[in-house]
Design an enzyme around this catalytic site. Structure first.
Site, PDB file in Angstrom:
ATOM      1  N   SER A 145       0.829  -1.206   0.000  1.00  0.00           N
ATOM      2  CA  SER A 145       0.000   0.000   0.000  1.00  0.00           C
ATOM      3  C   SER A 145       0.863   1.255   0.000  1.00  0.00           C
ATOM      4  CB  SER A 145      -0.906  -0.002   1.230  1.00  0.00           C
ATOM      5  OG  SER A 145      -1.499   1.264   1.437  1.00  0.00           O
ATOM      6  N   TYR A 170      -2.503  -0.263   9.909  1.00  0.00           N
ATOM      7  CA  TYR A 170      -2.674  -0.807   8.562  1.00  0.00           C
ATOM      8  C   TYR A 170      -1.382  -0.648   7.765  1.00  0.00           C
ATOM      9  CZ  TYR A 170      -4.180  -1.135   3.690  1.00  0.00           C
ATOM     10  OH  TYR A 170      -4.285  -1.476   2.362  1.00  0.00           O
TER      11      TYR A 170
END
Length: 346
Positions: A145, A170
């Site tokens: 990501s 995350y």
């Protein structure tokens, strides 16, 4: 080529599964179909793949379901954290390649639900790596990501930049995936490629992401929250470019001799490399929907960053990736889908 796609009911996973099946690969899609967001979207994506799925996604666990659209595509409801079932699947299917997109998504959600990220993004990914080790595959492609860049202030973001200042769990879990993949590539010679996805949008997008949130609220005349008072930039990338680029990477497994320290692993940014101001993005949606937004200005949210901006030169030079869909065209396609009968949330 037999390919496992985890997260196949997800935004990116469903599109990649469709394109792979369309070009003739044998595809097994896997997803636990959790209720992090409205499962009607997941049901609709699976239906696009020809998987008979009720709107509530009440699909039997561990049952292999053939597609009614593609004879070379099947789907199984399973979580990658289920080690025994995953190992059984690998032992029976003998996959050539694996695309791991299954993960607990959402930056803000990770602040209030941290344990969900450890289970799926770390334990689940470890299970994938172990299966690729014991049932050797030619290539493991996995989702990282852009959030790994965290507090990085240099733009555009390059794969050479330090990524040791995450601002959410995350992001930390995605950086952990890159480190775990590197270690397995080194220890066991598994070719691995991590893709740092930048803000993805388009038809069938997630309802917790800005494009769907904005389109829904604007169309209903409801207010939208604009964080950091609109002073943000995002490298919005259309789903078709993301899916095509991912498949290009899948087809180019890293070779040890061409990689640093002869470890067969690579990490790439995949984005549009053309950041857009949040206010300009909202204007595009307003024009496509045909209504003005009622904006409520808010401060920066925990876990958010001011800018995402992908340097995709490595991906372009090594893989041949080049995004083709500009923002105006992408928003038009997104809103056309949003207003159509295909959108199960209308």
């Amino acid at each position: 080529m037999k390919i496992l796609v985890t997260g196949a009911a997800g935004f990116i996973g469903s599109k990649i599964s469709y394109l792979l099946a369309q070009r003739g690969d044998e595809v097994v899609g896997l997803d636990n179909i959790n209720d992090y967001y409205d499962v009607r979207l997941k049901a609709g994506r699976l239906q696009e793949l020809g998987i008979p799925t009720p709107a509530d996604c009440d699909v039997a666990w561990l049952q292999m379901i053939p597609s009614q659209k593609f004879p070379n595509l099947r789907f199984v409801r399973m979580g990658i954290e289920d080690k025994d079932s995953l190992e059984k699947l690998f032992s029976e299917e003998h996959f050539d390649k694996v695309i791991n997109l299954a993960a607990q998504a959402g930056v803000r959600y990770s602040i209030t639900n941290p344990y969900a990220y450890l289970t799926s993004n770390l334990v689940g990914f470890l299970n994938i790596l172990e299966c690729c080790r014991h049932y050797p595959v030619k290539h493991l492609l996995y989702a990282s990501s852009s959030s790994v860049y965290g507090l990085n202030t240099k733009a555009p973001f390059s794969e050479e930049d330090k990524v040791d200042s995450p601002v959410s769990l995350y992001a930390a879990s995605k950086k952990s995936n890159e480190l775990m993949a590197h270690s397995y590539s080194k220890l066991y010679g598994i070719p691995t490629t991590g893709l740092r996805y930048f803000t993805v949008y388009g038809p069938w997008g997630r309802p917790d992401m800005a494009p769907m949130l904005f389109a829904t609220a604007i169309s209903k005349g409801e207010p939208i929250n604009v964080f950091n008072h609109g002073d943000m930039m995002r490298d919005f990338t259309f789903i078709d470019d993301i899916a095509a680029g991912s498949i290009l990477c899948l087809d180019h497994a890293p070779v040890a001799e061409d990689c640093p320290n002869q470890v067969p692993t690579r990490v790439y940014n995949i984005g549009c490399s053309n950041p857009v101001r949040l206010m300009d993005f909202i204007t595009e949606i307003e024009e496509a929907v045909g209504k003005k937004a009622n904006m409520v200005m808010k401060p920066m949210q925990p876990g958010d960053v001011y800018m995402t901006y992908a340097d995709t030169s490595r991906l372009e030079s090594e893989i041949g990736y080049k995004p083709t869909v500009r923002l105006h065209e992408g928003i038009q396609q997104f809103i056309q889908w949003f207003k159509s009968e295909k959108n199960p949330l209308l």
